[in-house]
Design an enzyme around this catalytic site. Sequence first.
Site, short mmCIF file in Angstrom:
data_model
loop_
_atom_site.label_atom_id
_atom_site.label_comp_id
_atom_site.label_asym_id
_atom_site.label_seq_id
_atom_site.Cartn_x
_atom_site.Cartn_y
_atom_site.Cartn_z
N CYS A 136 -5.48 9.23 -13.45
CA CYS A 136 -4.08 8.94 -13.14
C CYS A 136 -3.71 7.53 -13.57
O CYS A 136 -3.99 6.56 -12.86
CB CYS A 136 -3.84 9.13 -11.65
SG CYS A 136 -2.16 8.71 -11.17
N CYS A 139 -1.31 5.75 -11.20
CA CYS A 139 -1.96 5.22 -9.98
C CYS A 139 -2.79 3.97 -10.29
O CYS A 139 -2.78 3.01 -9.52
CB CYS A 139 -2.91 6.25 -9.37
SG CYS A 139 -2.29 7.90 -9.30
N ASP A 140 -3.54 4.00 -11.38
CA ASP A 140 -4.58 2.99 -11.60
C ASP A 140 -4.35 2.07 -12.78
O ASP A 140 -5.09 1.09 -12.95
CB ASP A 140 -5.94 3.70 -11.79
CG ASP A 140 -6.30 4.55 -10.58
OD1 ASP A 140 -5.95 4.15 -9.46
OD2 ASP A 140 -6.92 5.61 -10.76
#
Length: 311
Positions: A136, A139-140
């Site tokens: 992701c 997300c990261d």
Amino acid sequence: MDKQSVQLVVIGSGPAGYTAAIYAARAGLCPVLYQGPQPGGQLTLTGEVENYPGYRAGVQGPNMMEDLQAQAERFGTIIQEGSIATVDFSIYPRLLTTDRGETLRARSVVIATGASAKWLGLPSEKKLYGKGVSACAVCDGFFFKNETVVVVGGGDSAAEEALYLSKLCKKVYLLVRKDTMRASRIMQERLLQKSNIQLCFHTEVQEIIGEETVEAVQVIHTLSQTVSILAATGCFIAIGHVPNSKLFLPYLSVDSEGYIQVQLGTTHTNVAGVFAAGDVQDRYYRQAVTAAGTGCMAALDAERFLQANEW
Ligand code: NDP
């Protein structure tokens, strides 16, 4: 909620689940929706959604899912956190047990559990998950600002991850195992416009290197059989998804990849009163809008089933 019998339980909270809940709630079925391990589903892990009809300026995936939840609640859907842990479809009303050990009986069920990211299956990938290995970028990606990363995959997901990361990172290698990408033409054109994305065709990952965190990715060019090491601190895997159907395998017919089989043109599974919608039953289209469409169908199928069966 012990032993309560409800008209409809919706399992899953992506576009399919929430749409089923909106329709069922408006039809007076008082649905109970279990959000599952990732409330809002895959769209909460994505950035901007540009192709969902009605949002002419696009919409952030998480915002869209908040809107869908609010719309389902507005008509009386009971939203429950947590997951359904076991089902018994051999009895009626169907018996469902939650991950907190509560049981409930359902006169109809809509399965909208979606799909989860696939992994390469390398031990190093597992070891370094969360330490540079991710599925992701939204997300990261932030953790890799001005660094070099690798994205694996050739579909729209991989293209989207690479484009997102190209805005943050110094360099992005996009590794595609064939000589062509599956991604849509518009996404491929966008990739080509980015000077810091390097497309590597015929390239597969052999190993992700690093002890505590990712330090490099060892790849092989499958035509020349040349092995090389790409220095990178992040490795984003975007190689597709597997349907979340395991829980239902004792009862439901699935295809060779685990997608729940439905009767053509409907959401009926092989078990009466159990319907499937969204990515868990769709190996082909897998779009938010098609998931929402089948969610609507499932609610209508459930409503007709309940009307016809005064069990
Ligand atoms: P896809 O199944 O479309 O693509 C998966 C990609 O990963 C393929 O290129 C495949 O290669 C590759 N792959 C699979 N296994 C491996 C492996 N072990 N090693 C290396 N590569 C591998 O999945 P996506 O998640 O990309 O997309 C799913 C659906 O969601 C599609 O319909 C897509 O259009 C849609 N989507 C749309 C978006 C948008 O419109 N903004 C964004 C994201 C997804 P190969 O081709 O060789 O099999």
